[in-house]
Design a protein around this motif. Structure first.
Motif, PDB file in Angstrom:
ATOM      1  N   TYR A 161     -95.924  73.720 -34.275  1.00 14.99           N
ATOM      2  CA  TYR A 161     -95.128  73.941 -35.471  1.00 14.99           C
ATOM      3  C   TYR A 161     -95.880  74.280 -36.743  1.00 14.99           C
ATOM      4  O   TYR A 161     -95.353  74.967 -37.608  1.00 14.99           O
ATOM      5  N   PHE A 190     -96.250  77.985 -36.196  1.00  9.56           N
ATOM      6  CA  PHE A 190     -94.994  78.677 -36.475  1.00  9.56           C
ATOM      7  C   PHE A 190     -94.772  78.801 -37.983  1.00  9.56           C
ATOM      8  O   PHE A 190     -94.378  79.853 -38.492  1.00  9.56           O
ATOM      9  N   TYR A 243     -93.984  82.119 -40.327  1.00  8.89           N
ATOM     10  CA  TYR A 243     -92.756  82.200 -41.111  1.00  8.89           C
ATOM     11  C   TYR A 243     -93.057  82.323 -42.603  1.00  8.89           C
ATOM     12  O   TYR A 243     -92.329  82.976 -43.347  1.00  8.89           O
ATOM     13  N   ILE A 265     -92.404  85.253 -32.930  1.00 11.72           N
ATOM     14  CA  ILE A 265     -92.564  83.800 -32.995  1.00 11.72           C
ATOM     15  C   ILE A 265     -91.200  83.109 -32.969  1.00 11.72           C
ATOM     16  O   ILE A 265     -91.043  82.051 -32.347  1.00 11.72           O
ATOM     17  N   SER A 266     -90.213  83.693 -33.609  1.00 11.92           N
ATOM     18  CA  SER A 266     -88.883  83.073 -33.608  1.00 11.92           C
ATOM     19  C   SER A 266     -88.299  83.040 -32.200  1.00 11.92           C
ATOM     20  O   SER A 266     -87.621  82.083 -31.819  1.00 11.92           O
ATOM     21  N   ASN A 290     -90.167  80.301 -30.442  1.00 16.15           N
ATOM     22  CA  ASN A 290     -89.698  79.035 -31.008  1.00 16.15           C
ATOM     23  C   ASN A 290     -88.403  78.578 -30.331  1.00 16.15           C
ATOM     24  O   ASN A 290     -88.255  77.403 -29.947  1.00 16.15           O
ATOM     25  N   SER A 319     -85.028  80.720 -41.461  1.00 22.64           N
ATOM     26  CA  SER A 319     -84.616  80.987 -40.087  1.00 22.64           C
ATOM     27  C   SER A 319     -83.134  81.311 -40.003  1.00 22.64           C
ATOM     28  O   SER A 319     -82.719  82.110 -39.171  1.00 22.64           O
TER      29      SER A 319
END
Length: 353
Positions: free
Chosen positions: A198, A201, A205, A220-221, A224, A323
């Protein structure tokens, strides 16, 4: 450490492919009997079907993500961002690469065909994750940079120290498969996929919220979303396995779990300070709080209480807002609630871990 005290550990046997003399409905997740014939309408844990269905619904291919703008932007990033980009890519590759193998190895010893099928789907996704890191690097970095990034996972001392316990636990299961080592490996899968990813990530982001490397952040999303499903399955399989084997549900084992989470948090915070210090837009104090928040959330997933008081809410609100807009949905995959165990609450000791 043996969760059962001084009792000897029984080695699990690799499950045969077909044993028609056994029932189709498995008698146990590990160490039981099953024919090898999978009837999804007659399995001990019906919600495993739902988990696999959710995994399948997230299907994606790395090559479909447009990286053309990232290729142009990468050379213009500040040096610290480029260095962090390459190091974090190496981190993610080191964690994700073994998950493909681990899923296959655990399924080899499971006597529940639905577990094997779910792990097969997970392993396929993990292999796509690993390919995606190579795809990202091949799109933006030189050949030397690509090789160096993947070398980080086995040469960077901070990264090696951060992942050492995970390495030990996974390898322990590989050479000595028992109920105890399966439980440990599943627990570390929860930690790896629900906590260790995380800070990385968040870095990507953070770039994207500044209109940088949007293709990478999109990739990456997707990863995730997959990892949330994988950690969910690992958590549910961990708890179900523990419920079927209550002799491992000891005070000593519970203490071990807390200790491993505390170590994981310490190592993740140290790593984030090492790799994200000086990155514009990243507050390291806020990041440390975010890691503790993730740890509490993962502990609740495996049936334990929070260990970090005051970290029940996500302190990095910008991730949630980002997100929500990034994937054109209203559901925030960072905040997805963990499903309850409504279909298997008849198991004794399920919430006594």
């Amino acid at each position: 450490m043996d969760g059962r005290g001084d009792q000897p550990l029984a080695t699990l046997e690799r499950v045969k492919i077909l044993e028609p003399e056994n029932p189709n409905r498995s008698t146990a997740l590990f160490g039981g009997k099953a024919s090898g014939i999978l009837n999804w309408n007659d399995i001990p844990y019906p919600h495993f079907y739902d988990i696999r269905k959710e995994m399948r619904a997230l299907f994606w291919i790395a090559d479909e993500v447009d990286m053309s703008s990232d290729k142009k932007q990468f050379p213009t990033l500040p040096q610290k961002e480029r260095t962090a980009f390459l190091k974090i890519n190496g981190l993610l590759a080191e964690i994700d690469g073994p998950q493909t193998d681990l899923a296959a190895r655990i399924s080899n010893f499971s006597t529940d065909p639905s577990v094997k099928a779910t792990f097969a789907t997970e392993a396929d996704q993990e292999s796509e994750h690993n390919q995606s890191y190579a795809y990202v690097l091949s799109s933006v970095a030189t050949s030397d940079q690509q090789i160096a990034s993947f070398e980080e996972g086995r040469t960077d001392p901070v990264l090696l120290r951060r992942n050492q316990r995970m390495i030990d636990i996974y390898n322990e299961f590989a050479v000595n498969p028992t109920i105890e080592t399966v439980l440990r490996a599943l627990l570390y899968t929860v930690i790896a996929e629900g906590l260790f990813f995380y800070s990385g990530f968040a870095f990507f982001y953070n770039l994207a919220r500044n209109q940088k490397m949007l293709g990478t952040a999109k990739m990456i999303s997707f990863i995730n979303r997959d990892e949330l499903q994988h950690s969910k399955f690992a958590g549910e399989l961990f708890r179900a396995t523990l419920a079927e084997n209550p002799e491992y549900n000891t005070k000593e084992f519970t203490e071990w779990i807390y200790e491993e989470f505390e170590n994981a948090v310490e190592q993740e915070i140290e790593w984030s300070r090492y790799v994200l210090d000086g990155i514009d837009g990243i507050d390291l104090v806020e990041m440390a709080g975010y890691v503790k928040y993730r740890a509490n959330k993962m502990l609740r997933m495996v049936g334990l209480s929070d260990i970090y008081e005051g970290y029940t809410e996500n302190p990095m609100k910008w991730i949630r807002a980002y997100s929500d807009n990034f994937d054109d949905t209203k559901g925030d995959f960072f905040e997805t609630d963990i499903d309850t165990y409504a279909k298997i609450t008849e198991l004794n000791g399920f919430d006594k871990l």
